[in-house]
Motif scaffolding. Structure first.
Motif, PDB file in Angstrom:
ATOM      1  N   VAL A  62     -17.816  59.509 109.327  1.00  0.00           N
ATOM      2  CA  VAL A  62     -16.788  58.644 108.748  1.00  0.00           C
ATOM      3  C   VAL A  62     -15.813  58.239 109.852  1.00  0.00           C
ATOM      4  CG1 VAL A  62     -14.876  58.470 107.100  1.00  0.00           C
ATOM      5  CG2 VAL A  62     -16.954  59.757 106.493  1.00  0.00           C
ATOM      6  N   ALA A  63     -15.646  56.940 110.017  1.00  0.00           N
ATOM      7  CA  ALA A  63     -14.657  56.427 110.966  1.00  0.00           C
ATOM      8  C   ALA A  63     -13.367  56.177 110.209  1.00  0.00           C
ATOM      9  CB  ALA A  63     -15.146  55.139 111.610  1.00  0.00           C
ATOM     10  N   GLU A  64     -12.312  56.848 110.624  1.00  0.00           N
ATOM     11  CA  GLU A  64     -11.008  56.585 110.027  1.00  0.00           C
ATOM     12  C   GLU A  64     -10.196  55.738 110.993  1.00  0.00           C
ATOM     13  OE1 GLU A  64      -7.602  59.010 107.735  1.00  0.00           O
ATOM     14  OE2 GLU A  64      -7.703  59.377 109.891  1.00  0.00           O
ATOM     15  N   ILE A  65      -9.903  54.499 110.564  1.00  0.00           N
ATOM     16  CA  ILE A  65      -9.120  53.573 111.380  1.00  0.00           C
ATOM     17  C   ILE A  65      -7.649  53.817 111.098  1.00  0.00           C
ATOM     18  CG2 ILE A  65      -8.714  51.162 111.987  1.00  0.00           C
ATOM     19  CD1 ILE A  65     -11.628  52.036 112.362  1.00  0.00           C
ATOM     20  N   ARG A  66      -6.937  54.335 112.088  1.00  0.00           N
ATOM     21  CA  ARG A  66      -5.517  54.614 111.911  1.00  0.00           C
ATOM     22  C   ARG A  66      -4.641  53.482 112.448  1.00  0.00           C
ATOM     23  NH1 ARG A  66      -4.746  59.662 110.193  1.00  0.00           N
ATOM     24  NH2 ARG A  66      -2.529  59.480 110.655  1.00  0.00           N
ATOM     25  N   VAL A  67      -5.162  52.755 113.433  1.00  0.00           N
ATOM     26  CA  VAL A  67      -4.406  51.644 114.025  1.00  0.00           C
ATOM     27  C   VAL A  67      -5.327  50.436 114.137  1.00  0.00           C
ATOM     28  CG1 VAL A  67      -3.208  50.796 116.085  1.00  0.00           C
ATOM     29  CG2 VAL A  67      -2.924  53.181 115.369  1.00  0.00           C
ATOM     30  N   ALA A  68      -4.872  49.310 113.628  1.00  0.00           N
ATOM     31  CA  ALA A  68      -5.537  48.027 113.882  1.00  0.00           C
ATOM     32  C   ALA A  68      -4.575  47.201 114.723  1.00  0.00           C
ATOM     33  CB  ALA A  68      -5.868  47.312 112.576  1.00  0.00           C
ATOM     34  N   GLY A  69      -5.079  46.692 115.847  1.00  0.00           N
ATOM     35  CA  GLY A  69      -4.206  45.961 116.755  1.00  0.00           C
ATOM     36  C   GLY A  69      -4.072  44.499 116.386  1.00  0.00           C
ATOM     37  N   ASP A  70      -3.025  43.891 116.927  1.00  0.00           N
ATOM     38  CA  ASP A  70      -2.891  42.433 116.888  1.00  0.00           C
ATOM     39  C   ASP A  70      -3.583  41.888 118.143  1.00  0.00           C
ATOM     40  OD1 ASP A  70      -0.975  43.580 118.534  1.00  0.00           O
ATOM     41  OD2 ASP A  70       0.343  41.854 118.393  1.00  0.00           O
ATOM     42  N   PRO A  71      -3.767  40.570 118.243  1.00  0.00           N
ATOM     43  CA  PRO A  71      -4.594  40.049 119.338  1.00  0.00           C
ATOM     44  C   PRO A  71      -3.996  40.232 120.723  1.00  0.00           C
ATOM     45  CG  PRO A  71      -3.678  38.246 118.017  1.00  0.00           C
ATOM     46  CD  PRO A  71      -3.404  39.519 117.266  1.00  0.00           C
ATOM     47  N   GLY A  72      -2.674  40.193 120.829  1.00  0.00           N
ATOM     48  CA  GLY A  72      -2.042  40.253 122.142  1.00  0.00           C
ATOM     49  C   GLY A  72      -1.952  38.870 122.761  1.00  0.00           C
ATOM     50  N   PRO A  73      -1.012  38.689 123.680  1.00  0.00           N
ATOM     51  CA  PRO A  73      -0.737  37.346 124.221  1.00  0.00           C
ATOM     52  C   PRO A  73      -1.880  36.759 125.044  1.00  0.00           C
ATOM     53  CG  PRO A  73       0.563  39.024 125.365  1.00  0.00           C
ATOM     54  CD  PRO A  73      -0.065  39.702 124.181  1.00  0.00           C
ATOM     55  N   GLY A  74      -2.754  37.597 125.607  1.00  0.00           N
ATOM     56  CA  GLY A  74      -3.827  37.083 126.446  1.00  0.00           C
ATOM     57  C   GLY A  74      -5.171  37.000 125.747  1.00  0.00           C
ATOM     58  N   ALA A  75      -5.183  37.113 124.429  1.00  0.00           N
ATOM     59  CA  ALA A  75      -6.454  37.083 123.703  1.00  0.00           C
ATOM     60  C   ALA A  75      -7.105  35.709 123.802  1.00  0.00           C
ATOM     61  CB  ALA A  75      -6.223  37.442 122.237  1.00  0.00           C
ATOM     62  N   VAL A  76      -8.435  35.686 123.787  1.00  0.00           N
ATOM     63  CA  VAL A  76      -9.191  34.440 123.734  1.00  0.00           C
ATOM     64  C   VAL A  76      -9.454  34.141 122.264  1.00  0.00           C
ATOM     65  CG1 VAL A  76     -11.323  33.266 124.384  1.00  0.00           C
ATOM     66  CG2 VAL A  76     -10.288  34.966 125.935  1.00  0.00           C
ATOM     67  N   ARG A  77      -8.851  33.045 121.774  1.00  0.00           N
ATOM     68  CA  ARG A  77      -9.016  32.682 120.365  1.00  0.00           C
ATOM     69  C   ARG A  77      -9.649  31.304 120.295  1.00  0.00           C
ATOM     70  NH1 ARG A  77      -4.299  32.106 117.363  1.00  0.00           N
ATOM     71  NH2 ARG A  77      -5.706  32.338 115.590  1.00  0.00           N
ATOM     72  N   GLN A  78     -10.844  31.237 119.741  1.00  0.00           N
ATOM     73  CA  GLN A  78     -11.568  29.982 119.588  1.00  0.00           C
ATOM     74  C   GLN A  78     -12.075  29.904 118.150  1.00  0.00           C
ATOM     75  OE1 GLN A  78     -14.642  30.330 122.563  1.00  0.00           O
ATOM     76  NE2 GLN A  78     -13.200  30.173 124.287  1.00  0.00           N
ATOM     77  N   PHE A  82     -13.727  35.394 119.423  1.00  0.00           N
ATOM     78  CA  PHE A  82     -12.467  36.098 119.674  1.00  0.00           C
ATOM     79  C   PHE A  82     -12.708  37.212 120.680  1.00  0.00           C
ATOM     80  CE2 PHE A  82      -9.795  39.808 119.026  1.00  0.00           C
ATOM     81  CZ  PHE A  82      -8.554  39.256 119.265  1.00  0.00           C
ATOM     82  N   LEU A  83     -11.799  37.334 121.642  1.00  0.00           N
ATOM     83  CA  LEU A  83     -11.813  38.488 122.536  1.00  0.00           C
ATOM     84  C   LEU A  83     -10.373  38.943 122.718  1.00  0.00           C
ATOM     85  CD1 LEU A  83     -13.601  40.351 124.253  1.00  0.00           C
ATOM     86  CD2 LEU A  83     -13.091  38.856 126.190  1.00  0.00           C
ATOM     87  N   ARG A  84     -10.103  40.187 122.363  1.00  0.00           N
ATOM     88  CA  ARG A  84      -8.736  40.699 122.420  1.00  0.00           C
ATOM     89  C   ARG A  84      -8.220  40.762 123.846  1.00  0.00           C
ATOM     90  NH1 ARG A  84     -11.284  43.183 125.036  1.00  0.00           N
ATOM     91  NH2 ARG A  84     -12.303  45.185 124.950  1.00  0.00           N
ATOM     92  N   ASP A  85      -6.920  40.785 123.957  1.00  0.00           N
ATOM     93  CA  ASP A  85      -6.203  40.920 125.227  1.00  0.00           C
ATOM     94  C   ASP A  85      -6.397  42.359 125.708  1.00  0.00           C
ATOM     95  OD1 ASP A  85      -4.148  41.571 127.058  1.00  0.00           O
ATOM     96  OD2 ASP A  85      -2.785  40.074 126.202  1.00  0.00           O
ATOM     97  N   LEU A  86      -7.110  42.540 126.798  1.00  0.00           N
ATOM     98  CA  LEU A  86      -7.475  43.885 127.252  1.00  0.00           C
ATOM     99  C   LEU A  86      -6.250  44.736 127.567  1.00  0.00           C
ATOM    100  CD1 LEU A  86      -9.583  45.981 128.010  1.00  0.00           C
ATOM    101  CD2 LEU A  86      -9.674  44.957 130.300  1.00  0.00           C
ATOM    102  N   GLY A  87      -5.306  44.178 128.316  1.00  0.00           N
ATOM    103  CA  GLY A  87      -4.122  44.954 128.684  1.00  0.00           C
ATOM    104  C   GLY A  87      -3.315  45.370 127.463  1.00  0.00           C
ATOM    105  N   HIS A  88      -3.200  44.450 126.507  1.00  0.00           N
ATOM    106  CA  HIS A  88      -2.483  44.736 125.267  1.00  0.00           C
ATOM    107  C   HIS A  88      -3.202  45.840 124.492  1.00  0.00           C
ATOM    108  CE1 HIS A  88       0.090  43.815 121.849  1.00  0.00           C
ATOM    109  NE2 HIS A  88      -0.967  43.728 121.087  1.00  0.00           N
ATOM    110  N   ALA A  89      -4.523  45.744 124.422  1.00  0.00           N
ATOM    111  CA  ALA A  89      -5.310  46.752 123.714  1.00  0.00           C
ATOM    112  C   ALA A  89      -5.180  48.118 124.382  1.00  0.00           C
ATOM    113  CB  ALA A  89      -6.775  46.325 123.659  1.00  0.00           C
ATOM    114  N   GLN A  90      -5.160  48.122 125.712  1.00  0.00           N
ATOM    115  CA  GLN A  90      -5.027  49.397 126.427  1.00  0.00           C
ATOM    116  C   GLN A  90      -3.681  50.047 126.157  1.00  0.00           C
ATOM    117  OE1 GLN A  90      -5.973  47.859 130.336  1.00  0.00           O
ATOM    118  NE2 GLN A  90      -8.013  48.817 130.303  1.00  0.00           N
TER     119      GLN A  90
END
Ligand SMILES: [Zn+2]
Length: 187
Positions: A62-78, A82-90
């Motif tokens: 069972v995967a328990e998701i405790r945090v869902a991130g927002d995209p972050g300012p450097g995300a690729v949104r088309q 979609f590719l999240r902002d790596l630095g923001h995710a880190q």
């Protein structure tokens, strides 16, 4: 717990020799993670996909998701990617690990025109993550949200990607330690 999706339907284009079931068989969202996805989905009203990192724990398949991130300012949104902002995710990952030991277990994103199924591009992204020995993924959780019919009322579907396969898994809302219900609709 029940979902509208049948249990573990294998994606046709990934069907192959199946030697074991998915390492993750259920995905639980804490109310906090659920709220972020529900809120962040509205960004897709601009016509581009959005999403973010998923952090939490895996225990007894069972995967328990405790945090869902927002995209972050450097995300690729088309419109179809979609590719999240790596630095923001880190940074989110660092904060969550410090707080409660949560680790990176997957990603969520929206689909605008396509079904809530991982695309070929999504699968290629997950395959790269799974192949990276430094990341040490056994499986990746993918949550894909679609408008239902509007973005203020999205519906979300969970997938687990492992090896060269992807399988649908039930998605449920949980409290900290107890599964309560199975909302595929995020309200
Ligand atoms: Zn996608």
């Amino acid at each position: 717990m029940a979902g509208r999706l049948p249990a573990y339907p294998w994606l046709p284009h990934l069907r192959g020799t199946v030697t074991a079931g998915p390492p993750i068989r259920q995905v639980h969202l804490t109310p906090a993670a659920h709220a972020v996805i529900g809120r962040e989905c509205r960004r897709s009203e601009d016509g581009d996909e959005t999403g973010g990192i998923l952090l939490g724990h895996v225990h007894d398949a069972v995967a328990e998701i405790r945090v869902a991130g927002d995209p972050g300012p450097g995300a690729v949104r088309q419109p179809d990617f979609f590719l999240r902002d790596l630095g923001h995710a880190q940074q989110l990952a660092h904060d969550a690990f410090t707080r409660d030991g949560s680790i990176w277990i997957g990603e969520w994103h929206t689909h605008l025109a396509a079904a809530p199924v991982p695309s070929e591009r999504d699968l290629a992204t997950y395959a790269r993550l799974l192949a990276d020995p430094e990341l040490g993924f056994e499986a990746i959780v993918s949550i894909i949200a679609v408008a239902n019919p509007q973005w203020d009322r999205p519906a979300a579907y969970a997938w687990t990607c492992f090896g060269n396969q992807a399988a649908a898994v039930p998605l449920a809302l949980s409290t900290d330690d107890h599964c309560m219900t199975a909302p595929e609709e995020l309200r």
